[in-house]
Design an enzyme around this catalytic site. Structure first.
Site, mmCIF file in Angstrom:
data_model
loop_
_atom_site.group_PDB
_atom_site.id
_atom_site.type_symbol
_atom_site.label_atom_id
_atom_site.label_comp_id
_atom_site.label_asym_id
_atom_site.label_seq_id
_atom_site.Cartn_x
_atom_site.Cartn_y
_atom_site.Cartn_z
ATOM 1 N N HIS A 100 0.819 -1.214 0.000
ATOM 2 C CA HIS A 100 0.000 0.000 0.000
ATOM 3 C C HIS A 100 0.851 1.262 0.000
ATOM 4 O O HIS A 100 0.344 2.348 -0.290
ATOM 5 C CB HIS A 100 -0.996 -0.011 1.160
ATOM 6 C CG HIS A 100 -0.444 0.312 2.498
ATOM 7 N ND1 HIS A 100 -0.169 -0.645 3.451
ATOM 8 C CD2 HIS A 100 -0.122 1.499 3.087
ATOM 9 C CE1 HIS A 100 0.276 -0.074 4.547
ATOM 10 N NE2 HIS A 100 0.330 1.224 4.350
ATOM 11 N N ASP A 131 0.280 -7.544 1.384
ATOM 12 C CA ASP A 131 0.659 -6.140 1.580
ATOM 13 C C ASP A 131 2.172 -5.964 1.669
ATOM 14 O O ASP A 131 2.683 -5.258 2.531
ATOM 15 C CB ASP A 131 -0.009 -5.536 2.799
ATOM 16 C CG ASP A 131 -0.029 -4.000 2.738
ATOM 17 O OD1 ASP A 131 0.445 -3.439 1.727
ATOM 18 O OD2 ASP A 131 -0.498 -3.379 3.707
ATOM 19 N N SER A 214 4.358 3.000 7.825
ATOM 20 C CA SER A 214 4.148 1.788 7.042
ATOM 21 C C SER A 214 5.378 1.453 6.211
ATOM 22 O O SER A 214 5.943 2.316 5.535
ATOM 23 C CB SER A 214 2.950 1.960 6.103
ATOM 24 O OG SER A 214 1.753 2.053 6.832
#
Length: 362
Positions: A100, A131, A214
């Protein structure tokens, strides 16, 4: 006053007085044994007081050593208008991050430790199902330092960890916490750039994880990456009401499995994730409550096809787990492994049926 009464009065007055004298003797150390005990207590107290700052200093030294060891391996990734983090995977310039973070982009600007100018990088492969993604620097700078990855099986609840990345664009930021739980199964939303993936065996941590973290590093005090921070829990209000102290990281074992395959083969060839081999959608009952997963399409030769499940069937249970939505089906599958045999309950034309299914690979 007679003699017996005089003796009685003496007893009443003498009791408290004797106690007071004894108390004074204890505080002033009038006996050799009491003095030694008091001295020992003072020494132990002084030792404990001295040990406390030493312990704090030792822990601070541990933190700073880990930061000096690992932070040079954590990079900032600019993907279009978005910022995220990544970890240098090897000295060839491969960087692992979240799918992402890269989104739909194919080219990136990566700022490495000690570099003032961003480096150009390109996408090697993105694997939204877990992911994870790998990008590669066009010209890896001299001295590029790869991170060391730990063993996810040795991660324990209560273990001190540090999260490193670029939250809110603040590069080289570090937060601290503990491992709060292991083995969590978490589903991402598709909004705000999420992939919608269901991720198993996640590491839960109290270390602060914010937008931009992230793809960064969750690190133990041995300077080993034990996971990639990926998600922060949200409250009832959704993405705008982040629940503090509840974040999740993809375990290092899965990161290594996926990254090694991408670097070696240019794609993921064996995810280790169980699959039913269908395309489905959530259906609702007459009260608009989720009531199962309707099979839209069956993959030829897949697990469901081999078990006789057809398009139009509605799956309501996988093993002992009720299935009401496509997310609940994904979470139930995340707890399984390819090759597992499981009973699938479904309805066809209003009749409830079951099938024994040998799960395939995603």
């Amino acid at each position: 006053m007679d003699a017996s009464r005089r003796r009685a009065v003496a007893v009443r007055l003498g009791g408290p007085a004797a106690a007071l004298v004894c108390s004074l003797a204890l505080t002033t150390g009038c006996s050799g044994q009491t003095t030694a005990s008091a001295a020992k207590e003072r020494q132990e107290g002084s030792t404990a007081q001295a040990a406390a700052p030493r312990a704090a200093s030792d822990l601070q030294d541990d933190y700073q050593k880990v930061i000096n060891d690992v932070l040079p391996s954590v990079v900032q990734i600019q993907a279009g208008a978005d910022l995220g983090s990544g970890i240098v995977y090897d000295d060839q310039g491969h960087v692992v991050t979240n799918a992402h973070v890269v989104g739909e982009e194919r080219a990136f600007r990566v700022t490495t430790a000690g570099s003032e100018q961003p480096q150009r990088a390109r996408l090697v492969y993105s694997y939204p199902e877990q992911d994870l993604a790998v990008i590669k620097l066009d010209r890896p700078p001299d001295g590029l330092k790869a991170a060391r990855f730990g063993d996810s099986a040795k991660v324990d609840v209560g273990q001190i960890v540090l999260a490193m990345g670029s939250p809110l664009g603040l590069s080289s930021s570090v937060t601290q916490g503990i491992v709060s739980a292991t083995g969590r199964t978490v589903s991402e939303g598709r909004g705000d750039g999420g992939t919608g993936a269901t991720l198993a065996n996640m590491v839960q941590t109290s270390a602060a994880i914010n937008p931009g973290n992230s793809g960064g590093a969750l690190v133990d005090l041995d300077s080993r990456v034990i996971g990639i921070p990926t998600l922060a829990a949200t409250g009832i209000g959704g993405a705008d009401s982040q629940a503090p102290g509840i974040g999740f990281a993809i375990p290092a074992s899965m990161v290594k499995t996926v990254a090694d395959q991408i670097i070696e083969d240019g794609k993921v060839t064996d995810s280790g994730r169980a699959a039913l081999g269908i395309t489905g959608r959530t259906i609702v009952d007459d009260r608009f409550r989720p009531a199962g997963v309707a099979v839209v399409e069956v993959t030829g030769g897949g697990a469901a096809d081999e078990a006789g499940i057809e398009a139009g069937d509605v799956i309501t249970r996988l093993g002992d787990t009720d299935v009401t939505t496509i997310t609940s089906l994904a979470e139930a599958l995340a707890e399984r492994e390819p090759g597992d045999e499981v009973k699938v309950t479904f309805t066809r034309d209003g009749d409830e049926r079951t099938a024994e299914v040998t799960l395939g690979k995603q």
